[in-house]
Motif scaffolding. Structure first.
Motif, PDB file in Angstrom:
ATOM      1  N   PHE A 103       0.849  -1.040  -0.224  1.00 14.26           N
ATOM      2  CA  PHE A 103      -0.063   0.002  -0.034  1.00 14.26           C
ATOM      3  C   PHE A 103       0.833   1.322  -0.199  1.00 14.26           C
ATOM      4  CE2 PHE A 103      -3.156  -2.440   0.959  1.00 14.26           C
ATOM      5  CZ  PHE A 103      -4.473  -3.012   0.076  1.00 14.26           C
ATOM      6  N   VAL A 104       2.039   1.110   1.002  1.00 15.17           N
ATOM      7  CA  VAL A 104       2.980   1.725   0.402  1.00 15.17           C
ATOM      8  C   VAL A 104       4.089   2.502  -0.606  1.00 15.17           C
ATOM      9  CG1 VAL A 104       5.322   3.134   1.202  1.00 15.17           C
ATOM     10  CG2 VAL A 104       3.547   2.446   3.316  1.00 15.17           C
ATOM     11  N   PHE A 105       3.656   1.599  -1.454  1.00 16.28           N
ATOM     12  CA  PHE A 105       3.855   1.823  -2.650  1.00 16.28           C
ATOM     13  C   PHE A 105       3.386   1.968  -3.855  1.00 16.28           C
ATOM     14  CE2 PHE A 105       7.948  -0.920  -3.383  1.00 16.28           C
ATOM     15  CZ  PHE A 105       8.646  -0.238  -4.402  1.00 16.28           C
ATOM     16  N   ILE A 106       1.803   1.346  -3.439  1.00 14.81           N
ATOM     17  CA  ILE A 106       0.894   1.629  -4.809  1.00 14.81           C
ATOM     18  C   ILE A 106       0.567   3.039  -5.044  1.00 14.81           C
ATOM     19  CG2 ILE A 106      -1.302   0.643  -3.387  1.00 14.81           C
ATOM     20  CD1 ILE A 106      -2.340   0.736  -6.140  1.00 14.81           C
ATOM     21  N   THR A 107       0.189   3.178  -2.892  1.00 17.07           N
ATOM     22  CA  THR A 107       0.172   4.956  -3.123  1.00 17.07           C
ATOM     23  C   THR A 107       0.846   6.440  -3.338  1.00 17.07           C
ATOM     24  OG1 THR A 107       0.722   4.862  -0.877  1.00 17.07           O
ATOM     25  CG2 THR A 107      -2.199   4.486  -1.108  1.00 17.07           C
ATOM     26  N   ALA A 108       2.127   6.057  -2.577  1.00 14.60           N
ATOM     27  CA  ALA A 108       3.017   6.650  -3.114  1.00 14.60           C
ATOM     28  C   ALA A 108       3.901   6.835  -4.924  1.00 14.60           C
ATOM     29  CB  ALA A 108       4.834   6.507  -2.555  1.00 14.60           C
ATOM     30  N   GLY A 109       3.948   5.504  -4.999  1.00 13.12           N
ATOM     31  CA  GLY A 109       3.734   5.459  -6.811  1.00 13.12           C
ATOM     32  C   GLY A 109       2.748   6.187  -7.538  1.00 13.12           C
ATOM     33  N   THR A 110       1.434   6.359  -7.442  1.00 19.82           N
ATOM     34  CA  THR A 110       0.606   6.269  -8.317  1.00 19.82           C
ATOM     35  C   THR A 110       1.110   8.388  -7.930  1.00 19.82           C
ATOM     36  OG1 THR A 110      -1.082   5.049  -7.846  1.00 19.82           O
ATOM     37  CG2 THR A 110      -2.294   6.702  -8.626  1.00 19.82           C
ATOM     38  N   SER A 146      -6.371   7.203 -13.847  1.00 21.31           N
ATOM     39  CA  SER A 146      -6.603   5.683 -14.795  1.00 21.31           C
ATOM     40  C   SER A 146      -5.201   5.533 -14.925  1.00 21.31           C
ATOM     41  CB  SER A 146      -7.593   5.772 -15.857  1.00 21.31           C
ATOM     42  OG  SER A 146      -9.558   5.562 -15.554  1.00 21.31           O
ATOM     43  N   GLY A 147      -4.589   5.677 -15.871  1.00 24.27           N
ATOM     44  CA  GLY A 147      -3.378   5.412 -15.975  1.00 24.27           C
ATOM     45  C   GLY A 147      -2.577   5.426 -14.971  1.00 24.27           C
ATOM     46  N   SER A 148      -2.337   6.854 -14.006  1.00 28.30           N
ATOM     47  CA  SER A 148      -1.463   6.815 -12.481  1.00 28.30           C
ATOM     48  C   SER A 148      -1.850   5.221 -11.943  1.00 28.30           C
ATOM     49  CB  SER A 148      -2.052   8.041 -11.864  1.00 28.30           C
ATOM     50  OG  SER A 148      -1.741   9.323 -13.097  1.00 28.30           O
ATOM     51  N   TRP A 149      -3.100   5.462 -11.778  1.00 26.77           N
ATOM     52  CA  TRP A 149      -3.278   3.881 -10.637  1.00 26.77           C
ATOM     53  C   TRP A 149      -3.190   2.702 -11.594  1.00 26.77           C
ATOM     54  CZ3 TRP A 149      -4.998   4.238  -5.413  1.00 26.77           C
ATOM     55  CH2 TRP A 149      -5.117   5.145  -5.006  1.00 26.77           C
ATOM     56  N   GLY A 150      -2.876   2.593 -12.372  1.00 30.08           N
ATOM     57  CA  GLY A 150      -2.911   1.414 -13.282  1.00 30.08           C
ATOM     58  C   GLY A 150      -1.026   1.169 -12.984  1.00 30.08           C
ATOM     59  N   LEU A 151      -0.030   2.066 -13.477  1.00 33.52           N
ATOM     60  CA  LEU A 151       0.811   1.863 -13.834  1.00 33.52           C
ATOM     61  C   LEU A 151       1.531   1.586 -11.762  1.00 33.52           C
ATOM     62  CD1 LEU A 151       2.273   4.837 -16.381  1.00 33.52           C
ATOM     63  CD2 LEU A 151       2.256   2.483 -16.528  1.00 33.52           C
ATOM     64  N   GLY A 152       0.474   2.732 -11.014  1.00 40.06           N
ATOM     65  CA  GLY A 152       1.222   2.395  -9.634  1.00 40.06           C
ATOM     66  C   GLY A 152       1.204   0.543  -9.119  1.00 40.06           C
ATOM     67  N   LEU A 154       0.808  -1.196 -10.803  1.00 39.56           N
ATOM     68  CA  LEU A 154       1.822  -2.217 -11.443  1.00 39.56           C
ATOM     69  C   LEU A 154       3.260  -2.780 -10.587  1.00 39.56           C
ATOM     70  CD1 LEU A 154       2.587  -5.068 -13.776  1.00 39.56           C
ATOM     71  CD2 LEU A 154       3.100  -2.986 -15.078  1.00 39.56           C
ATOM     72  N   ASN A 155       3.713  -1.319 -10.718  1.00 41.54           N
ATOM     73  CA  ASN A 155       4.834  -1.149 -10.011  1.00 41.54           C
ATOM     74  C   ASN A 155       4.749  -2.089  -8.185  1.00 41.54           C
ATOM     75  OD1 ASN A 155       7.707  -0.336  -9.460  1.00 41.54           O
ATOM     76  ND2 ASN A 155       6.612   0.968  -8.608  1.00 41.54           N
ATOM     77  N   ALA A 156       3.823  -1.611  -7.619  1.00 42.95           N
ATOM     78  CA  ALA A 156       3.706  -2.092  -6.185  1.00 42.95           C
ATOM     79  C   ALA A 156       3.608  -3.727  -6.712  1.00 42.95           C
ATOM     80  CB  ALA A 156       2.629  -1.549  -5.908  1.00 42.95           C
ATOM     81  N   LEU A 157       3.309  -4.199  -7.238  1.00 40.62           N
ATOM     82  CA  LEU A 157       3.152  -5.647  -7.070  1.00 40.62           C
ATOM     83  C   LEU A 157       3.353  -6.342  -7.769  1.00 40.62           C
ATOM     84  CD1 LEU A 157       0.498  -7.795  -7.733  1.00 40.62           C
ATOM     85  CD2 LEU A 157       0.214  -8.013  -9.692  1.00 40.62           C
TER      86      LEU A 157
END
Length: 311
Positions: A103-110, A146-152, A154-157
């Motif tokens: 969750f840290v990864f996806i929120t910060a990345g997005t 949507s692209g921001s959330w999607g790329l964030g 993917l990077n976290a996953l």
């Protein structure tokens, strides 16, 4: 999952920011107040943007998502940190640690991608004001978010799935207040070279891939502002992007270095983490409200309307 098959350690010990009970009590009060300000500030901004029709524009559409991300990023780490500051045993399960890291990864990345999209919005607003409505149409704004959330995501996953396959069989102490992926590598008895390489590449691609568009946008914005003849015109043009520029400096100035510097549990590493994960989510609503006349006017209108309804 490979996590269950390989790990002999089932939980980690978070050392936190201090081991001194008196300091921990002070830190609890400090971070509790910061978290409450973060919640109130971002929720108020979300409410005002939703309630006031004057703010139904692309800029504030992005800002509402930024507020949601700031709430999420802070909530991913601060409640756990507050609990640990009051606890003698500061353990977290391996699965819980990986979940928090995700969750840290996806929120910060997005948020990094979203700040880049917001820079493009400011570029269009200042450099092509007559075409703003046409260029920043609703469909494009939704696609950018949507692209921001999607790329964030993917990077976290990718990084979390690789971390989930690590063996943790000796040391279980994390010199940090939260579970961030780089903090797990020194604890593993597996080969982490692939993890380090993927994290480095994803951080560089993610960081520079979002930072370069911001730099490019602001280079053109500065050029346009300098070409304006009147001082008042330049000041007005700069004021429309100063809040975003401030948010970018706070976020990138700490988050980017946190994921590039070696994991050591040093005070500087903790400061960077606190800056982008705790302080910045609190400051963003203040930055966008105190430096923005439209937001301040909308806050007054919204509060006035609700006070009138309560009478």
């Amino acid at each position: 999952m490979a996590l269950e098959n390989h790990s002999t350690i089932t939980e980690f010990l978070l050392l936190g920011l201090s081991t001194d009970p008196h300091v921990q009590a002070l830190l609890f009060v400090l971070f509790l107040n910061i978290y409450l300000l973060t919640i109130m500030g971002n929720l108020l901004l979300l409410l005002v943007i939703r309630a006031d029709s004057h703010l139904h524009t692309p800029m504030y559409f992005f800002l509402s998502h930024l507020s949601f991300l700031d709430l999420s990023l802070s909530s991913a780490t601060v409640p756990r940190m507050l609990k640990d500051l009051l606890s003698e045993i500061k353990t977290i399960s391996v699965r819980g640690c990986l979940t928090q890291g995700f969750f840290v990864f996806i929120t910060a990345g997005t948020e990094a991608f979203l700040l880049s999209a917001m820079a493009y919005d400011r570029y269009v607003a200042i450099c092509h004001p007559l075409l703003y409505g046409q260029m920043m149409r609703k469909q494009l704004c939704v696609q950018l978010v949507s692209g921001s959330w999607g790329l964030g995501f993917l990077n976290a996953l990718i990084n979390i799935l690789l971390a989930a396959n690590l063996d943790f069989c000796e040391s279980h102490t994390i010199s940090h207040y939260s579970c961030e992926v780089p903090s797990l590598f020194p604890l593993s008895c597996s080969d982490v070279s692939t993890n380090l390489l993927v994290l480095l590449c994803s951080t560089l691609l993610h960081g520079f891939g979002t930072f370069f568009p911001i730099i490019s946008s602001y280079a053109r914005i500065v050029s346009t502002i300098l070409s304006i003849s009147s001082t008042s015109g330049r000041s007005k043009a700069f004021s429309t992007c100063s809040s975003h520029l401030t948010a970018v400096i706070f976020f990138y100035g700490s988050g980017f270095f946190r994921y590039l510097m070696p994991t050591s549990g040093s005070p500087l590493e903790l400061i960077f983490s606190v800056q982008y994960g705790v302080i910045t989510p609190m400051l963003n609503p203040l930055i966008y409200s105190l430096k923005n006349k439209e937001v301040k006017a909308a806050v007054r209108r919204t509060l006035g309307k609700y006070l009138y309804m309560c009478e």
